[in-house]
Scaffold this active site. Structure first.
Site, short mmCIF file in Angstrom:
data_model
loop_
_atom_site.label_atom_id
_atom_site.label_comp_id
_atom_site.label_asym_id
_atom_site.label_seq_id
_atom_site.Cartn_x
_atom_site.Cartn_y
_atom_site.Cartn_z
N GLU A 194 4.70 6.43 7.29
CA GLU A 194 4.54 7.14 6.02
C GLU A 194 4.87 8.64 6.18
O GLU A 194 5.32 9.28 5.24
CB GLU A 194 3.12 6.97 5.46
CG GLU A 194 2.80 5.56 4.99
CD GLU A 194 3.41 5.18 3.62
OE1 GLU A 194 3.60 6.06 2.78
OE2 GLU A 194 3.69 3.97 3.43
N TYR A 238 -4.42 0.22 3.77
CA TYR A 238 -5.25 -0.95 3.46
C TYR A 238 -5.81 -1.56 4.75
O TYR A 238 -6.85 -2.21 4.73
CB TYR A 238 -4.41 -2.03 2.77
CG TYR A 238 -4.14 -1.82 1.29
CD1 TYR A 238 -4.41 -0.61 0.65
CD2 TYR A 238 -3.61 -2.85 0.53
CE1 TYR A 238 -4.16 -0.45 -0.70
CE2 TYR A 238 -3.36 -2.70 -0.82
CZ TYR A 238 -3.63 -1.50 -1.44
OH TYR A 238 -3.38 -1.35 -2.78
N GLY A 239 -5.08 -1.36 5.84
CA GLY A 239 -5.37 -2.07 7.08
C GLY A 239 -6.74 -1.82 7.67
O GLY A 239 -7.26 -2.64 8.42
N SER A 249 0.83 -1.21 0.00
CA SER A 249 0.00 0.00 0.00
C SER A 249 0.87 1.26 0.00
O SER A 249 0.38 2.34 -0.32
CB SER A 249 -0.90 0.00 1.23
OG SER A 249 -0.09 -0.06 2.39
N CYS A 282 3.35 -6.52 9.67
CA CYS A 282 3.01 -5.48 8.70
C CYS A 282 4.35 -5.03 8.14
O CYS A 282 5.30 -4.82 8.91
CB CYS A 282 2.29 -4.32 9.39
SG CYS A 282 2.12 -2.86 8.34
N THR A 283 4.44 -4.89 6.83
CA THR A 283 5.76 -4.63 6.23
C THR A 283 6.29 -3.23 6.56
O THR A 283 7.46 -2.95 6.31
CB THR A 283 5.71 -4.83 4.70
OG1 THR A 283 4.60 -4.09 4.17
CG2 THR A 283 5.55 -6.29 4.37
N HIS A 284 5.43 -2.37 7.12
CA HIS A 284 5.93 -1.06 7.58
C HIS A 284 6.70 -1.19 8.90
O HIS A 284 7.52 -0.34 9.22
CB HIS A 284 4.77 -0.09 7.81
CG HIS A 284 4.19 0.51 6.56
ND1 HIS A 284 3.45 -0.21 5.66
CD2 HIS A 284 4.25 1.78 6.08
CE1 HIS A 284 3.07 0.59 4.67
NE2 HIS A 284 3.54 1.80 4.90
N ASN A 341 1.06 -7.48 4.34
CA ASN A 341 0.38 -8.53 5.11
C ASN A 341 -1.13 -8.48 4.92
O ASN A 341 -1.79 -9.51 4.83
CB ASN A 341 0.69 -8.38 6.60
CG ASN A 341 2.10 -8.79 6.94
OD1 ASN A 341 2.34 -9.89 7.41
ND2 ASN A 341 3.06 -7.91 6.69
N THR A 342 -1.68 -7.26 4.86
CA THR A 342 -3.13 -7.11 4.76
C THR A 342 -3.62 -7.70 3.44
O THR A 342 -4.58 -8.48 3.40
CB THR A 342 -3.52 -5.62 4.86
OG1 THR A 342 -2.79 -5.03 5.94
CG2 THR A 342 -5.01 -5.47 5.08
N1 DGL Z 1 2.21 -2.58 4.87
C1 DGL Z 1 0.95 -3.20 4.84
C2 DGL Z 1 0.86 -4.48 5.59
O1 DGL Z 1 1.85 -5.19 5.64
C3 DGL Z 1 -0.30 -2.37 4.95
C4 DGL Z 1 -0.32 -1.09 5.66
C5 DGL Z 1 -1.65 -0.38 5.42
O2 DGL Z 1 -1.83 0.11 4.32
O3 DGL Z 1 -2.50 -0.37 6.33
O4 DGL Z 1 -0.17 -4.86 6.08
#
Ligand code: DGL
Length: 269
Positions: A153, A43-44, A12, A185-187, A75-76
């Site tokens: 972000e 996306y979450g 995302s 979550c990849t962030h 991940n989402t």
């Molecule tokens: N980085 C994403 C994940 O791993 C989503 C973050 C988001 O857009 O909420 O879930």
């Protein structure tokens, strides 16, 4: 499909770059086409249907770039849409959840595992599902951390406000005596230092990126798509909004120079 074709990776936003970094490290011969859906992030907090629609559009965009494989570095989207797009598109597609769960199951000694992720990932119960399949004895404690993604972000990685949020979100997981915490979550690997300060040295932090890059390598070998020649890197970066901001961020975390990031109208795909 040629083994010289690129690999499509998406998220995302900037979070998927933590996976790109690991792919560049483990399989440096591969070329990456990255898409960050910055206009529609996060996306979450969105529904499974919406995230699946977005995922389909991005897969179509990447396929139009002739990619040989796709990594859902989110991940989402992996939780909500991986199985759907795998069934719909004729290209190998992998996500980040299964590889992350496999490392966590291998890492825990006391069987108590914490998972932090977006609301969508935690609500989906997907880590629980994979972890219980690997080892039915493990106990999984999930915690959604919805403010982490906007903080990353916005570049507030070393900010006191991020530390305070980490204390609130993760404090309660520590009470459960977990010995392993999945950064689901990849962030979140970008907040690793802050999270480490909260959990101390006794809890192992699992970043699914490492295992995802390993799985990608395996998938390429299985499909005879591994690029055995190291080509001059020609990675390309696309976003749905804010190309300049994304480029600055990408240059601060990737081992290669990101010369250009292009805006794409993803709704057209
Ligand atoms: N980085 C994403 C994940 O791993 C989503 C973050 C988001 O857009 O909420 O879930």
């Amino acid at each position: 499909m040629s083994s010289k074709a690129p690999i499509g990776v998406f998220d995302s936003g900037v979070g998927g770059l933590t996976v790109v970094k690991e792919i560049m490290h483990q399989i440096p011969g591969e070329t990456i086409i990255y898409f960050g859906d910055t206009a529609r992030l996060p996306y979450g907090s969105k529904s499974k249907e919406t995230v699946t629609t977005y995922t389909r559009q991005i897969v179509r965009f990447l396929m139009a770039k002739d990619v040989k494989a796709i990594v859902i570095a989110c991940n989402t989207a992996s939780a909500f849409a991986l199985e759907t797009v795998k069934a719909e598109f004729d290209v190998p597609i992998i996500g980040v959840v299964k590889p992350g769960a496999a490392v966590a199951a291998d890492t825990t000694k006391n069987g108590m595992i914490g998972v932090i992720g977006t609301e969508g990932t935690i609500r989906s119960g997907i880590y629980n599902e994979f972890l219980s399949l690997t080892n039915p004895q493990v106990k999984v404690y999930g915690k959604a951390c919805p403010l982490f993604v906007p903080l990353v972000e916005e570049g507030l990685i070393d900010d006191p406000i991020t530390m305070e949020m980490a204390r609130r979100y993760i404090g309660e997981l520590i009470e459960y005596d977990i010995d392993t915490l999945v950064l689901g979550c990849t962030h979140y690997p970008l907040l690793r230092k802050t999270i480490r300060k909260i959990v101390g040295d006794q809890i192992a932090l699992v970043n699914p990126a490492y295992e995802t890059a390993k799985s990608l390598k395996q998938v390429l070998v299985e499909h005879a798509l591994e690029n055995d020649e190291v080509l001059k890197s020609d990675h390309k970066f696309f976003v749905s909004d804010g190309a300049e901001k994304f480029k600055r961020f990408a240059n601060s975390i990737l081992p290669c120079e990101v010369v250009e990031t292009k805006d794409v109208n993803i709704e057209n795909y």
